[in-house]
Every structure is written in C-alpha cells, then in structure tokens.
Design an enzyme around this catalytic site. Structure first.
Site, PDB file in Angstrom:
ATOM      1  N   ASN A  12      69.077  18.494  32.162  1.00  0.00           N
ATOM      2  CA  ASN A  12      68.824  17.194  33.042  1.00  0.00           C
ATOM      3  C   ASN A  12      69.731  16.013  32.388  1.00  0.00           C
ATOM      4  O   ASN A  12      69.567  15.463  31.571  1.00  0.00           O
ATOM      5  CB  ASN A  12      67.331  16.535  33.064  1.00  0.00           C
ATOM      6  N   LYS A  14      70.819  13.600  34.048  1.00  0.00           N
ATOM      7  CA  LYS A  14      70.422  12.218  34.294  1.00  0.00           C
ATOM      8  C   LYS A  14      71.651  11.202  34.883  1.00  0.00           C
ATOM      9  O   LYS A  14      72.492  12.196  35.469  1.00  0.00           O
ATOM     10  CB  LYS A  14      69.929  11.096  33.242  1.00  0.00           C
ATOM     11  N   HIS A 104      60.373  12.868  38.209  1.00  0.00           N
ATOM     12  CA  HIS A 104      60.712  12.664  36.776  1.00  0.00           C
ATOM     13  C   HIS A 104      59.885  11.181  36.518  1.00  0.00           C
ATOM     14  O   HIS A 104      60.065  10.254  37.472  1.00  0.00           O
ATOM     15  CB  HIS A 104      62.166  12.560  36.535  1.00  0.00           C
ATOM     16  N   GLU A 106      61.087   8.701  34.992  1.00  0.00           N
ATOM     17  CA  GLU A 106      62.083   7.530  35.219  1.00  0.00           C
ATOM     18  C   GLU A 106      62.124   7.413  36.900  1.00  0.00           C
ATOM     19  O   GLU A 106      62.256   6.017  37.052  1.00  0.00           O
ATOM     20  CB  GLU A 106      63.526   7.858  34.560  1.00  0.00           C
ATOM     21  N   GLU A 174      56.371  16.448  30.707  1.00  0.00           N
ATOM     22  CA  GLU A 174      57.225  15.398  29.783  1.00  0.00           C
ATOM     23  C   GLU A 174      56.174  14.164  29.289  1.00  0.00           C
ATOM     24  O   GLU A 174      56.269  13.302  30.280  1.00  0.00           O
ATOM     25  CB  GLU A 174      58.221  15.035  30.663  1.00  0.00           C
ATOM     26  N   GLY A 180      63.532  10.640  25.325  1.00  0.00           N
ATOM     27  CA  GLY A 180      64.756   9.951  24.905  1.00  0.00           C
ATOM     28  C   GLY A 180      64.071   9.165  23.540  1.00  0.00           C
ATOM     29  O   GLY A 180      64.998   8.186  23.101  1.00  0.00           O
ATOM     30  N   SER A 220      62.680  14.965  24.171  1.00  0.00           N
ATOM     31  CA  SER A 220      63.467  14.958  22.683  1.00  0.00           C
ATOM     32  C   SER A 220      63.372  16.533  22.164  1.00  0.00           C
ATOM     33  O   SER A 220      63.258  16.819  21.182  1.00  0.00           O
ATOM     34  CB  SER A 220      62.885  14.112  21.682  1.00  0.00           C
TER      35      SER A 220
END
Ligand code: PGA
Length: 263
Positions: A12, A14, A104, A106, A174, A180, A220
């Site tokens: 991904n 991003k 996702h 985000e 996730e 991250g 991560s």
C-alpha cells in the site's frame, strides 16, 4: 498459514510516488524479484499505487509480463455521475486492477467513512469484478475499552451482511495503533484477531468462505517480523505500508518462505 490459501503480500503505497517515480520503482521491483528468484506461484505480490499512477504501472506490468499484481487504494460506491473527485470501480477494472483496498483506517478517519459507506464500496467493487481488501482494525482507545477483537469483528460483520455468499474478498486486520508506528502487533495478538475474523466469515458465509478467504495482517510489517506472522494458522499475508516503498525490504518480505521454516 494454511497451505491452500496462496499468501498475498500487498504494498500500500498510500500518497507516495508520482507516475514517473512509480515506473522506476516497479522496474526496480521486477528486477529485484527476478534476481532473488521469486516464485509467483508461491506468493502473490500486488502493489497499490495512487490513482494517477495506475495507467503507467498497468502498461509496464502488461508490456513485460511482470509477476506483480495491481490494485487501487479506494473506489467510489457509485458507478458514474456527479461525484467530483471520485473514481468508480469500472474505471479501475478497465486499468486491469484486480484488487481494491476498501475501508483503510486512514480513509475512515480522514473522510469519515463509516461501516455502511465501506460496505457500499465493497458492494461496488464486487459489482465490477474487483476483489476488495476489506480493512478493519481497532484504535488504541478501542483496544483499552473493548479488547482487540470486538471492533474489527463488528466492522467485518457490517460488510458481510451486505454481500452475497460466495463473493471473493480479502480481509486485512490492521490495528490503527500499529500503522506507521514501528510498533507491530505481536504474532499472538494478530493471530487471535485474525482467527476471530475467520470465525465471523464462517458465521455469516459458511465453512467454504471461511477456509478459502485470505486474512492479512497490517501495521508496521517489515522483513524482520513477517516470518512470525506467516507462521500462524490464520494469517495469510500482509498489507505493507512504509516498508513497501523500499524495494529491497519489500522483496525480502515477499520472500518470507525462503527465510522461515513454516512447519
Ligand atoms: P505501515 O502501514 O506498514 O506503514 O504500518 C500499513 C497500512 O496502513 O496499510
């Protein structure tokens, strides 16, 4: 990891790499995979570039028949019309995308996407023959309040209630606190939630769906921790963010069967 489910390593990107950078990156990725004698029968590798890169990456993959799949990071729940800035599934399919990431964390946070919105996007993906990668996961506050499984299981159940039995999809667990942060979940933590997610699939869509659907871990993931996840029965791959932007690191993740014994 069950041997009948082909592991999926999904990169991904991003909001990183423009279309020119994406061409250089995918060329380098293809060389590195070849150099390291990567076997695509063993592990499926797919990249998820920004929308503006998709055509460039598609052309490169098709021209050189690269062992790399293509997916998008999002799609509209609608198929056409007055939805400024949105991209429908039919356009992604036309660019040979096989997968699309949906829900996702985000996007849930930045664009206020709730479970019903995510479910509508999953339905749209299936309508156009795309395999949705349904992302679920708890925040650190959720973790403290409800434990690890409740929120991801509820998020997945909301999607499963809206799609027909027999639909092909992938689930990505996730934990938001792991994304991250450099602080991945432990393989035990991830396995527990992935197992609960598989049982949720079993409850809603039956044994065949539960046994054949791939459940990924994300948050991560690196070449140094992938082996621990892949040894677990209910983890079938990884959704990789930061580490997918480093060719050598991403290839090392994809080659996990060569540096771990899975028995
Ligand atoms: P990360 O991101 O690997 O950088 O933690 C994972 C993701 O958000 O998909």
């Amino acid at each position: 990891m069950a041997t009948t489910r082909r592991p999926l390593i999904a990169g991904n990107w991003k909001m990183n790499l423009d279309h020119l950078q994406s061409i250089a990156f995918v060329q380098k990725l293809a060389w590195a995979l070849k150099d390291k004698k990567f076997h695509e029968q063993e592990v499926e590798v797919t990249v998820f570039p920004p929308f503006t890169d998709l055509r460039s990456v598609q052309t490169l993959i098709n021209a050189d028949n690269l062992p790399v799949g293509l997916g998008a990071q999002d799609l509209s729940p609608h198929d056409e019309g007055a939805h400024t800035g949105d991209i429908p599934g039919v356009f992604l399919k036309a660019l040979d995308c096989s997968y699309v990431v949906v829900g996702h964390s985000e996007r849930r946070a930045d664009h206020h996407e709730d479970d019903s919105h995510v479910a509508a996007k999953v339905v749209a993906a299936l309508r156009h023959g795309l395999i949705p990668i349904v992302c679920v996961g708890e925040t650190s506050e959720d973790l403290e309040r409800y434990g690890a499984s409740k929120i991801p299981v509820d998020q997945l159940a909301a999607v499963l209630a809206e799609i027909p039995q027999g639909s092909e999809f992938v689930v990505a667990y996730e934990p938001v606190w792991a994304i991250g942060s450099g602080q991945a979940a432990t393989p035990d933590q991830a396995e527990d939630v992935c197992k609960a997610l598989r049982e949720t699939i079993r409850e809603h869509h039956g044994d065949e769906a539960a046994d054949s659907t791939r459940v990924l871990y994300g948050g991560s993931v690196k070449s140094t921790n992938i082996a621990g996840f892949m040894k677990r029965d209910n983890i079938d791959g990884a959704l990789v963010g930061g580490a997918s932007l480093d060719v050598d690191e991403f290839v090392a993740i994809a080659r996990f069967p060569h540096h771990v014994s899975l028995d």
